[in-house]
Design an enzyme around this catalytic site. Structure first.
Site, PDB file in Angstrom:
ATOM      1  N   ASN A   9       0.872  -1.180   0.000  1.00 42.00           N
ATOM      2  CA  ASN A   9       0.000   0.000   0.000  1.00 42.00           C
ATOM      3  C   ASN A   9       0.906   1.227   0.000  1.00 42.00           C
ATOM      4  O   ASN A   9       1.495   1.572   1.018  1.00 42.00           O
ATOM      5  CB  ASN A   9      -0.879  -0.047   1.260  1.00 42.00           C
ATOM      6  CG  ASN A   9      -1.684   1.220   1.453  1.00 42.00           C
ATOM      7  OD1 ASN A   9      -1.803   2.042   0.541  1.00 42.00           O
ATOM      8  ND2 ASN A   9      -2.241   1.375   2.655  1.00 42.00           N
ATOM      9  N   LYS A  11       0.132   4.284  -0.298  1.00 40.43           N
ATOM     10  CA  LYS A  11      -0.486   5.485   0.289  1.00 40.43           C
ATOM     11  C   LYS A  11      -0.229   6.692  -0.628  1.00 40.43           C
ATOM     12  O   LYS A  11      -0.221   6.532  -1.843  1.00 40.43           O
ATOM     13  CB  LYS A  11       0.027   5.711   1.716  1.00 40.43           C
ATOM     14  CG  LYS A  11      -0.110   4.424   2.555  1.00 40.43           C
ATOM     15  CD  LYS A  11       0.112   4.615   4.021  1.00 40.43           C
ATOM     16  CE  LYS A  11      -0.078   3.277   4.733  1.00 40.43           C
ATOM     17  NZ  LYS A  11       0.022   3.366   6.166  1.00 40.43           N
ATOM     18  N   HIS A  95      -9.532   1.369   4.985  1.00 42.57           N
ATOM     19  CA  HIS A  95      -8.234   1.547   5.645  1.00 42.57           C
ATOM     20  C   HIS A  95      -8.398   2.507   6.819  1.00 42.57           C
ATOM     21  O   HIS A  95      -9.165   3.466   6.746  1.00 42.57           O
ATOM     22  CB  HIS A  95      -7.198   2.081   4.651  1.00 42.57           C
ATOM     23  CG  HIS A  95      -5.811   2.038   5.214  1.00 42.57           C
ATOM     24  ND1 HIS A  95      -5.353   2.991   6.094  1.00 42.57           N
ATOM     25  CD2 HIS A  95      -4.805   1.143   5.058  1.00 42.57           C
ATOM     26  CE1 HIS A  95      -4.113   2.666   6.445  1.00 42.57           C
ATOM     27  NE2 HIS A  95      -3.760   1.559   5.833  1.00 42.57           N
ATOM     28  N   GLU A  97      -6.688   4.880   7.875  1.00 39.76           N
ATOM     29  CA  GLU A  97      -6.446   6.306   7.577  1.00 39.76           C
ATOM     30  C   GLU A  97      -7.680   6.929   6.925  1.00 39.76           C
ATOM     31  O   GLU A  97      -7.979   8.108   7.143  1.00 39.76           O
ATOM     32  CB  GLU A  97      -5.194   6.444   6.691  1.00 39.76           C
ATOM     33  CG  GLU A  97      -3.929   6.198   7.518  1.00 39.76           C
ATOM     34  CD  GLU A  97      -2.773   5.574   6.762  1.00 39.76           C
ATOM     35  OE1 GLU A  97      -2.762   5.610   5.524  1.00 39.76           O
ATOM     36  OE2 GLU A  97      -1.871   5.027   7.428  1.00 39.76           O
ATOM     37  N   GLU A 167      -5.389  -4.683  10.675  1.00 39.11           N
ATOM     38  CA  GLU A 167      -4.313  -3.720  10.884  1.00 39.11           C
ATOM     39  C   GLU A 167      -4.568  -2.945  12.177  1.00 39.11           C
ATOM     40  O   GLU A 167      -5.369  -2.010  12.187  1.00 39.11           O
ATOM     41  CB  GLU A 167      -4.262  -2.725   9.722  1.00 39.11           C
ATOM     42  CG  GLU A 167      -4.009  -3.365   8.384  1.00 39.11           C
ATOM     43  CD  GLU A 167      -3.443  -2.349   7.391  1.00 39.11           C
ATOM     44  OE1 GLU A 167      -2.324  -2.553   6.931  1.00 39.11           O
ATOM     45  OE2 GLU A 167      -4.115  -1.350   7.118  1.00 39.11           O
ATOM     46  N   GLY A 173       2.646   2.311  10.656  1.00 39.80           N
ATOM     47  CA  GLY A 173       3.619   3.382  10.463  1.00 39.80           C
ATOM     48  C   GLY A 173       4.353   3.777  11.735  1.00 39.80           C
ATOM     49  O   GLY A 173       5.022   4.803  11.779  1.00 39.80           O
ATOM     50  N   SER A 213       3.457  -2.126  10.191  1.00 42.75           N
ATOM     51  CA  SER A 213       4.909  -2.213  10.356  1.00 42.75           C
ATOM     52  C   SER A 213       5.483  -3.580   9.999  1.00 42.75           C
ATOM     53  O   SER A 213       6.439  -4.039  10.628  1.00 42.75           O
ATOM     54  CB  SER A 213       5.312  -1.799  11.779  1.00 42.75           C
ATOM     55  OG  SER A 213       4.934  -0.444  12.029  1.00 42.75           O
TER      56      SER A 213
HETATM   57  P1  PGA Z   1       2.927   0.296   7.551  1.00 44.74           P
HETATM   58  O1  PGA Z   1       1.453   0.523   6.915  1.00 44.74           O
HETATM   59  O2  PGA Z   1       3.442  -1.010   7.010  1.00 44.74           O
HETATM   60  O3  PGA Z   1       3.735   1.472   7.102  1.00 44.74           O
HETATM   61  O4  PGA Z   1       2.737   0.239   9.037  1.00 44.74           O
HETATM   62  C1  PGA Z   1       0.560  -0.545   6.761  1.00 44.74           C
HETATM   63  C2  PGA Z   1      -0.757  -0.046   6.206  1.00 44.74           C
HETATM   64  O5  PGA Z   1      -1.249   0.996   6.648  1.00 44.74           O
HETATM   65  O6  PGA Z   1      -1.353  -0.692   5.306  1.00 44.74           O
END
Ligand code: PGA
Length: 254
Positions: A9, A11, A95, A97, A167, A173, A213
């Site tokens: 992803n 983003k 997601h 976010e 997640e 992140g 992560s």
């Molecule tokens: P990350 O993001 O691996 O940077 O923690 C995962 C995601 O939000 O899909």
């Protein structure tokens, strides 16, 4: 045996030139990978050129979001029809976010899931609890509601074909990964819930990715859990070396 699925992803990162260079490297380095599905989710502006580079390869393209309508007066949005036209096979929905910054609701996620199946696209439906919810012992209630409502417009066959992604918001992140045991506990609970609503055969088929992560150094332990069927990778999907580290771990088990 469920086939593993590793998705990157991106983003809101990478230009068309940067993304094209990345998938050109991935395409070449994944040419012999055969025991898993690999997906990249570029920013919307890069989907079409990326899909052109990946045409005929084993790497599929995903959108990061969509509207549920086919078309119309929804400035700034794009539809499943348009994402399919641009070359997508999958679309990430729900997601954290989007839930957090763009007020995406479980009901909206359910409509998007329905619209995607109506256009032969596979949703990657994300669920996950915040740190506050985990610390107040609400993890399982929050996830159960996200799963129940998110899947509510789908048939058992569609649920069997969807990809779910657990997640934990506090692990996205942050460099702070859920332990394999913490992740497996939630994945097993999600599968049990799917079995209760849609039957055991559906629950045995549905793939549940872990995200938050994930990187080469923790992928082995996470992906070794019985109910973890892949990874949704953010930060570590932005360079070929980091993403390949996760993929090659899986491939080496063949
Ligand atoms: P990350 O993001 O691996 O940077 O923690 C995962 C995601 O939000 O899909």
């Amino acid at each position: 045996m469920r086939r593993k699925i590793i998705a990157g992803n991106w983003k809101m990162n990478l230009t068309v030139a940067e993304g094209t260079a990345l998938v050109t490297a991935l395409r070449d380095r994944c040419a012999k990978v055969s025991n898993m599905d690999i997906v990249v989710a570029p920013t919307a502006t890069a989907i079409y050129p990326i899909a052109q580079v990946l045409a005929g390869s084993m790497i599929a393209v995903a959108g990061q979001n969509c509207h549920w309508a086919d078309k119309g007066a929804y400035t700034g949005e794009f539809s499943p029809v348009q994402l399919k036209d641009a070359g997508c096979k999958y679309v990430i929905i729900g997601h954290s976010e989007r839930r957090q910054y763009f007020a995406e609701t479980n009901e909206g996620v359910a409509k998007k899931a329905r619209a995607l199946f109506d256009h032969q696209l596979t949703p990657i439906l994300c669920v996950g609890e915040t740190l506050e919810e985990r610390e107040s012992n609400k993890t399982f209630d929050v996830i159960a509601e996200q799963v129940k409502v998110g899947l509510s417009a789908l048939s058992a066959d569609e649920v069997a074909a969807i990809v779910l992604a657990y997640e934990p918001v506090w692990a996205i992140g942050t460099g702070r990964t859920a332990t394999p045991e913490q992740a497996e506990e939630v994945h097993a609970a999600i599968r049990k819930q799917v079995a209760e609503i849609y039957g055991q055969a559906t629950a045995d088929k549905v793939r549940i990715q872990y995200g938050g992560s994930v990187k080469a150094s923790n992928a082995a332990q996470l992906l070794g859990q019985p109910d973890i069927d892949g990874a949704l990778v953010g930060g570590a999907s932005l360079t070929a070396d980091a993403f390949m580290g996760i993929i090659l771990y899986e491939e080496s088990k063949k």
